[in-house]
Design an enzyme around this catalytic site. Structure first.
Site, mmCIF file in Angstrom:
data_model
loop_
_atom_site.group_PDB
_atom_site.id
_atom_site.type_symbol
_atom_site.label_atom_id
_atom_site.label_comp_id
_atom_site.label_asym_id
_atom_site.label_seq_id
_atom_site.Cartn_x
_atom_site.Cartn_y
_atom_site.Cartn_z
ATOM 1 N N CYS A 116 0.818 -1.223 0.000
ATOM 2 C CA CYS A 116 0.000 0.000 0.000
ATOM 3 C C CYS A 116 0.850 1.271 0.000
ATOM 4 O O CYS A 116 0.343 2.350 -0.282
ATOM 5 C CB CYS A 116 -0.939 0.002 1.195
ATOM 6 S SG CYS A 116 -2.096 -1.358 1.120
ATOM 7 N N HIS A 256 -3.489 7.138 2.288
ATOM 8 C CA HIS A 256 -3.844 5.814 1.766
ATOM 9 C C HIS A 256 -5.228 5.456 2.298
ATOM 10 O O HIS A 256 -5.539 5.715 3.462
ATOM 11 C CB HIS A 256 -2.806 4.792 2.231
ATOM 12 C CG HIS A 256 -3.212 3.382 1.974
ATOM 13 N ND1 HIS A 256 -3.606 2.945 0.733
ATOM 14 C CD2 HIS A 256 -3.300 2.297 2.804
ATOM 15 C CE1 HIS A 256 -3.916 1.654 0.808
ATOM 16 N NE2 HIS A 256 -3.750 1.249 2.047
ATOM 17 N N ASN A 286 -10.091 -0.247 -0.797
ATOM 18 C CA ASN A 286 -8.623 -0.142 -0.734
ATOM 19 C C ASN A 286 -8.047 -0.743 -2.023
ATOM 20 O O ASN A 286 -8.088 -1.958 -2.217
ATOM 21 C CB ASN A 286 -8.135 -0.900 0.509
ATOM 22 C CG ASN A 286 -6.632 -0.843 0.679
ATOM 23 O OD1 ASN A 286 -5.906 -0.433 -0.229
ATOM 24 N ND2 ASN A 286 -6.155 -1.277 1.830
#
Ligand code: UT7
Length: 329
Positions: A116, A256, A286
């Protein structure tokens, strides 16, 4: 002589058409729209379901958008870096495949694996090429087809992740626009909490690894949550401090998109009101390396030249970091 900085001069993005809503997931696993929304902030995610499509097919439209907007000949691109944990294949790199598909025949390229945090790690790397004075046009992509590594029969992870990609163009600037500072961190002990067991050199693909579901994401969500809240908030605060800035100096926080509660905690720690935080997790979930550039893509019309923004990430590895950018267009 003034310093060369790496300015972001264009953004492109792409999410697949197909929406997988919380209500769709209610029919697939033991979960509820209410649980997913309150625990994560997600309402739906996009899924690339067409057979024969891969991460490069998410990245190519994002890159083509940049070429179109900047009226660029793909032959002018010097380098393409693709941050991803879902490459089309182990090798060649997805960046190479993208270069071929868009006609960037003069570009060298490679993939970067930092989960990520991948986009931030790749952005920092791409910026260094520009700052060196040797390269003039570098494209940094964050792209992941997370649906390819999710088990849609268990509820832990399939509710969180989605597919998507976005990219930025980096060009040299002599007026101080672009990447100002980056603080990147890794901690390999995090591997126990978030990983894919099978398919690597440790546990190559076999009938056993498939039957054991070792090719899907494994995550201990609660533990990762604790590390993520602390890691992302601490690194963002440290970046502000070492640049003598406070939340008041920052136009936008670009976090994020893993969990709305992690985003809230980071914003609070930085003293940023939620109106100055880019949040699109409810629509995309996500998308791993895709989340931060997808925010830039969604908010590009609201960003003003000269805005100081902070990009912040936390992910598998563990990897985490924050990057300070002076917006360049
Ligand atoms: O981007 C890469 C880094 N990853 C992250 O940052 C993810 C970090 N972790 C998280 O975002 C959260 O930990 C999750 C969203 C993964 C889970 O949320 P949580 O608040 O930590 O839930 P939990 O795992 O503590 O589970 C709470 C309860 C449990 O039931 P009991 O034991 O209280 O009866 C779970 O079994 O919720 C249950 N549960 C679910 N219920 C409905 C777990 N998953 C689900 C689900 N639907 N999908």
């Amino acid at each position: 002589m003034s310093k060369i900085t790496a300015a972001i001069t264009a953004v492109g993005g792409y999410v697949p058409e197909t929406r997988l809503t919380n209500f769709d997931l209610e029919k697939m696993v033991d979960t509820s729209d209410e649980w997913i929304r309150t625990r994560t902030g997600i309402s739906e995610r996009r899924i690339m379901k067409e057979p024969g499509t891969a991460t490069s097919d998410l990245a190519v439209p994002a890159v083509l958008e940049i070429l179109r907007k900047k009226n660029l000949d793909p032959k002018e691109i010097d380098c393409i870096i693709c941050a991803t944990v879902t490459p089309d294949m182990f090798f060649p790199s997805t960046a190479n495949i993208v270069s071929d598909k868009v006609g960037a025949i003069n570009a060298f390229g490679y993939d970067l694996s930092a989960a990520c945090s991948g986009f931030l790690f790749a952005l920092t790397t791409g910026a260094a090429y520009i700052e060196s004075g040797r390269y003039k046009k570098v494209i940094v992509i964050g792209a992941d087809k997370m649906s390819s590594i999710l088990d849609y029969t268990e509820r832990n992870n399939c509710i969180i992740f989605g597919d998507g990609a976005a990219a930025v163009l980096l060009e040299p600037n002599m007026e101080g626009y672009g990447v100002q500072d980056s603080l990147l961190k890794s901690d390999g002990t995090g591997k126990d909490f978030l990983h894919i067991k099978g398919g690597g050199s440790l546990r190559p693909a076999s009938v056993e690894t498939v039957l054991a579901k070792d090719h899907f994401i494994y995550q201990e969500g609660k533990s990762v949550f604790k590390f993520a809240v602390k890691g992302m908030a601490d690194v963002s605060a440290e970046l502000l401090e070492r640049n003598n800035l406070t939340g008041d100096d920052i136009a936008w926080l670009v976090p994020h998109q893993a969990n709305l509660r992690i985003i809230d905690a980071t914003a609070k720690r930085m003293g940023m009101p939620i109106e100055k935080v880019m949040i699109n997790i409810s629509r995309y979930g996500n998308t791993t390396a895709g989340t931060i550039p997808l925010c830039l893509w969604d908010w590009q019309d609201q960003l003003k030249k000269g805005d100081t923004i902070v990009l912040a990430a936390f992910g598998g590895g563990f990897t985490w970091g924050a990057t300070l950018v002076k917006w360049g267009f």
